[in-house]
Design a protein around this motif. Structure first.
Motif, short mmCIF file in Angstrom:
data_model
loop_
_atom_site.label_atom_id
_atom_site.label_comp_id
_atom_site.label_asym_id
_atom_site.label_seq_id
_atom_site.Cartn_x
_atom_site.Cartn_y
_atom_site.Cartn_z
N ASN A 100 0.82 -1.20 0.00
CA ASN A 100 0.00 0.00 0.00
C ASN A 100 0.86 1.25 0.00
OD1 ASN A 100 -1.88 2.14 1.68
ND2 ASN A 100 -3.08 0.73 0.42
N SER A 101 1.95 1.19 0.75
CA SER A 101 2.89 2.32 0.77
C SER A 101 3.50 2.55 -0.61
CB SER A 101 3.99 2.05 1.80
OG SER A 101 4.94 3.09 1.79
N GLN A 102 3.81 1.45 -1.32
CA GLN A 102 4.35 1.57 -2.67
C GLN A 102 3.33 2.17 -3.63
OE1 GLN A 102 5.90 -2.19 -4.03
NE2 GLN A 102 7.15 -2.49 -2.21
N TYR A 103 2.08 1.72 -3.54
CA TYR A 103 1.04 2.23 -4.43
C TYR A 103 0.84 3.74 -4.22
CZ TYR A 103 -0.09 -2.73 -5.01
OH TYR A 103 -0.03 -4.08 -5.26
N ARG A 104 0.91 4.16 -2.96
CA ARG A 104 0.74 5.59 -2.67
C ARG A 104 1.90 6.42 -3.22
NH1 ARG A 104 -3.55 6.48 0.40
NH2 ARG A 104 -4.45 4.71 1.55
N LYS A 105 3.04 5.76 -3.40
CA LYS A 105 4.19 6.43 -4.01
C LYS A 105 4.21 6.23 -5.53
CE LYS A 105 7.06 5.73 0.10
NZ LYS A 105 8.22 4.99 0.66
N LYS A 106 3.10 5.68 -6.05
CA LYS A 106 2.95 5.39 -7.48
C LYS A 106 4.02 4.41 -7.97
CE LYS A 106 0.64 9.76 -8.48
NZ LYS A 106 -0.68 9.14 -8.33
N GLN A 107 4.22 3.37 -7.19
CA GLN A 107 5.13 2.28 -7.55
C GLN A 107 4.33 0.98 -7.57
OE1 GLN A 107 8.09 2.39 -4.50
NE2 GLN A 107 8.97 4.34 -5.16
N ARG A 108 4.73 0.08 -8.47
CA ARG A 108 4.06 -1.22 -8.53
C ARG A 108 5.04 -2.29 -8.99
NH1 ARG A 108 -0.59 -0.36 -12.73
NH2 ARG A 108 -0.38 1.81 -12.12
N PRO A 109 4.76 -3.55 -8.65
CA PRO A 109 5.70 -4.62 -8.99
C PRO A 109 5.57 -5.13 -10.43
CG PRO A 109 3.88 -5.51 -7.72
CD PRO A 109 3.68 -4.03 -7.78
N VAL A 110 4.58 -4.63 -11.18
CA VAL A 110 4.38 -5.11 -12.55
C VAL A 110 4.29 -3.92 -13.51
CG1 VAL A 110 3.22 -7.24 -11.88
CG2 VAL A 110 1.87 -5.16 -12.22
N GLU A 111 4.63 -4.17 -14.79
CA GLU A 111 4.50 -3.13 -15.81
C GLU A 111 3.10 -3.18 -16.41
OE1 GLU A 111 7.51 -3.40 -18.75
OE2 GLU A 111 9.16 -3.15 -17.34
N VAL A 112 2.62 -2.03 -16.81
CA VAL A 112 1.29 -1.96 -17.42
C VAL A 112 1.34 -2.53 -18.83
CG1 VAL A 112 -0.55 -0.43 -18.20
CG2 VAL A 112 0.63 0.03 -16.05
N CYS A 113 0.45 -3.46 -19.12
CA CYS A 113 0.35 -4.05 -20.46
C CYS A 113 -1.09 -4.50 -20.66
CB CYS A 113 1.30 -5.23 -20.62
SG CYS A 113 1.15 -6.02 -22.24
N ARG A 114 -1.77 -3.87 -21.61
CA ARG A 114 -3.19 -4.19 -21.84
C ARG A 114 -3.39 -5.25 -22.91
NH1 ARG A 114 -3.06 1.57 -21.65
NH2 ARG A 114 -3.77 2.33 -19.63
N VAL A 115 -2.32 -5.75 -23.48
CA VAL A 115 -2.43 -6.75 -24.55
C VAL A 115 -2.62 -8.13 -23.94
CG1 VAL A 115 -1.26 -7.84 -26.49
CG2 VAL A 115 -1.08 -5.36 -26.14
N MET A 116 -3.74 -8.76 -24.26
CA MET A 116 -4.01 -10.12 -23.82
C MET A 116 -3.71 -11.09 -24.97
SD MET A 116 -5.05 -9.63 -20.75
CE MET A 116 -4.93 -7.98 -20.05
N VAL A 117 -3.24 -12.28 -24.61
CA VAL A 117 -2.74 -13.21 -25.63
C VAL A 117 -3.84 -13.96 -26.35
CG1 VAL A 117 -0.53 -13.50 -24.46
CG2 VAL A 117 -2.44 -15.02 -23.89
N SER A 118 -5.07 -13.94 -25.83
CA SER A 118 -6.15 -14.71 -26.45
C SER A 118 -7.49 -14.09 -26.10
CB SER A 118 -6.13 -16.17 -25.97
OG SER A 118 -6.41 -16.22 -24.58
N ASP A 119 -8.54 -14.54 -26.80
CA ASP A 119 -9.89 -14.06 -26.49
C ASP A 119 -10.30 -14.47 -25.08
OD1 ASP A 119 -9.97 -13.04 -29.02
OD2 ASP A 119 -11.26 -14.60 -29.86
#
Length: 245
Positions: A100-119
């Motif tokens: 929660n502390s990381q999220y409030r500092k705008k940090q996250r453990p994953v990169e944003v990616c909206r591409v899904m591999v399948s339907d």
């Protein structure tokens, strides 16, 4: 007189037995109810974390993430209150507080990616975003968030769903184009275009995206037509005989 005393004692013992049995039964019921509540909270935490993981993957902003994660913390604290000696729950709470502390500092453990591999992956992501909307609706009904905030976040989730569908179908179209599967390439480009056309909200780049996809579909049709004309199918041999039957 002795008989009366004996029966009185036996009656008293029987009454005490009934009372203790009733107390034990109530205690057992209370323990069973407590265990059921703990298990239900565990399932709710797990489900909400799945939803949060999807949002972390596809949403570059942190507004929705912080709301969902605060609910995760609330559920874990409720579980710990019911079972304060559970070390695993205590460790989970500490881990989530750090996140929660990381999220409030705008940090996250994953990169944003909206591409899904399948339907199927697109459908799963949309399902998780629907769960987020349902939770927000509960918050609105309980006055934890305002109707205006609910509307803002709901529109944001709808846009996320659109971006997932469009970006995923375009990525799948590109993969099929590499393997020269024109039919599937066009199919995914058309699905991306239809998702944009069906989207009820307007945004600046919407029309341009639709035009771009239409141009891609048109160019693929032209390229395919040229390839067919350059490589006509071989003529079939005429096997008909001049002799009549």
């Amino acid at each position: 007189m002795t008989t009366v005393i004996i029966f009185s004692i036996l009656g008293g013992l029987l009454l005490l037995s009934i009372i203790f049995s009733s107390l034990a039964h109530k205690r057992q019921q209370a323990l069973s109810l407590k265990k059921a509540k703990i298990n239900q909270l565990g399932r709710s935490i797990s489900d909400l974390q799945e939803t949060l993981n999807t949002v972390l993957q596809v949403d570059s902003s942190y507004d929705l993430i912080l709301i969902l994660h605060q609910q995760v913390l609330t559920l874990i604290e409720k579980k710990l209150n019911l079972d304060p000696d559970n070390q695993l729950t205590q460790q989970l709470l500490e881990q989530q507080k750090l996140l929660n502390s990381q999220y409030r500092k705008k940090q996250r453990p994953v990169e944003v990616c909206r591409v899904m591999v399948s339907d199927e992956a697109i459908n799963l992501a949309n399902f998780q975003l629907l769960q987020a909307t349902k939770l927000l609706n509960k918050f609105k009904l309980n006055k934890k968030i305002s109707p205006a905030k609910f509307s803002e976040l709901s529109n944001h989730i709808q846009r996320l769903k659109l971006d997932i569908e469009v970006e995923s179908h375009i990525a799948q179209a590109d993969r099929y184009l590499e393997s020269k599967d024109i039919v599937m390439t066009q199919s995914h480009l058309k699905q991306a275009r239809e998702s944009l056309r069906a989207f009820p909200l307007d945004f600046p780049e919407k029309s341009q995206l639709i035009r771009t996809l239409s141009e891609r579909i048109k160019n693929i049709n032209k390229t395919n037509a040229v390839q067919i004309s350059d490589n006509p199918p071989p003529e079939t041999e005429n096997t008909n005989s001049d002799e009549s039957c």
